[in-house]
Motif scaffolding. Sequence first.
Motif: not given
Length: 118
Positions: A104, A106-107, A109-111
């Motif tokens: 992922s 997204r995981k 960038t979310q972090a």
Amino acid sequence: MQKIAIVVLSDTESGEGLGRIVNALTAAREYKEAGDDMSISFTGAGTKWPAALSDTAHPAHGLYEAVRDRVAGACGYCANAFGQTDAVRACGMPLLEDFGQNMSFRKLTQAGYQVVTF
């Protein structure tokens, strides 16, 4: 302190690939030595690199060993697609399957990680 996720996508089968992996590992070493929060992941054709870099005769083996403790793993789907699942596991590397069978982005960038690709 920076949060950096280095993602290797390049194939092992071109001369350019060697340049990309050396650049990726050199950048990783620089971030590590600076004390940054940094990880390395392999996806796509890049899932061929763990086995290649584990070979002590490979010219980038020393660089790889210097940052091996920062390797997050290899995309499970891609490792399977490129016939590298067993080789990745033999290197003691986890398969990343955060989004279905895929790694992922997204995981990351979310972090708060800045993603740098090679």
